[in-house]
Design a protein around this motif. Sequence first.
Motif, PDB file in Angstrom:
ATOM      1  N   LEU A   1       0.830  -1.202   0.000  1.00  0.00           N
ATOM      2  CA  LEU A   1       0.000   0.000   0.000  1.00  0.00           C
ATOM      3  C   LEU A   1       0.867   1.255   0.000  1.00  0.00           C
ATOM      4  O   LEU A   1       0.590   2.215  -0.733  1.00  0.00           O
ATOM      5  CB  LEU A   1      -0.929  -0.006   1.217  1.00  0.00           C
TER       6      LEU A   1
ATOM      7  N   LEU B   1      -8.621   6.462   1.263  1.00  0.00           N
ATOM      8  CA  LEU B   1      -7.844   6.042   0.100  1.00  0.00           C
ATOM      9  C   LEU B   1      -8.545   6.502  -1.177  1.00  0.00           C
ATOM     10  O   LEU B   1      -9.748   6.306  -1.331  1.00  0.00           O
ATOM     11  CB  LEU B   1      -7.695   4.521   0.072  1.00  0.00           C
TER      12      LEU B   1
ATOM     13  N   VAL C   1      -7.592  -2.128  -3.579  1.00  0.00           N
ATOM     14  CA  VAL C   1      -7.768  -0.705  -3.293  1.00  0.00           C
ATOM     15  C   VAL C   1      -8.844  -0.109  -4.198  1.00  0.00           C
ATOM     16  O   VAL C   1      -9.638   0.724  -3.761  1.00  0.00           O
ATOM     17  CB  VAL C   1      -6.440   0.064  -3.462  1.00  0.00           C
TER      18      VAL C   1
END
Length: 216
Positions: free
Chosen positions: A37, A53, A73
């Motif tokens: 990440l 995010l 994600v």
Amino acid sequence: MNKEALTMEYLLCVLDEEGKLPTFSTEKEICFYAAQLIELIDLGWVVLEGKKLQLTDKGSEPPVYLEPMFEIVKKSKGKRVADFAGNLTFTLTGKPRREMLEACLEVMEEANLLETTVKKGLLGTKEYRTVKAEEKDRVIQKIRAEFLEEGQISEETVLLGCLLDKTSLLKKYFSAYEAKMLKQRLKELRKAPENKLINEMIDSVDTLIAVIAATA
């Protein structure tokens, strides 16, 4: 693939003698996810806006070893890091978890960071892809040089030192004195105003560990 990639350097330090993430170690597994990440953020595919995010309009695909995490994600865009961390607990089990690690191992093998080890057992011999000792030592010596000697410390080395601290691996690779100095240096670096982005990333790692550990 850049040999200095954070995820690869972390795996060089953490993989066991069979080329696997150690079992029964939540922190080591969480920091593997966190390293990916952090790379996605550092390379510009993902941004951390506040505690959420978001994807960027980069117009290209991330490195192949980061693609599995990038896809996760994508499905979590706009979510808080805490919610994303909770989702990882349920998403990265069984096959998805193995595929994520396998994507990294394949690239590490192509970069000549791994070697084949043969072990004999009751059912015959078995081959494993294991970390080359000289590659692991290269990473450890880089950390030692940057942290314990005068000079510039790269963001990547700071973050790698943080991940090894979170997984209690500093004491495995460094003397008690060196580990103490490393921890002290990490604290000093976190206080520096120019390291705001590093602090945000480390805070995100802390959140990942706390949330996943609580829901595991």
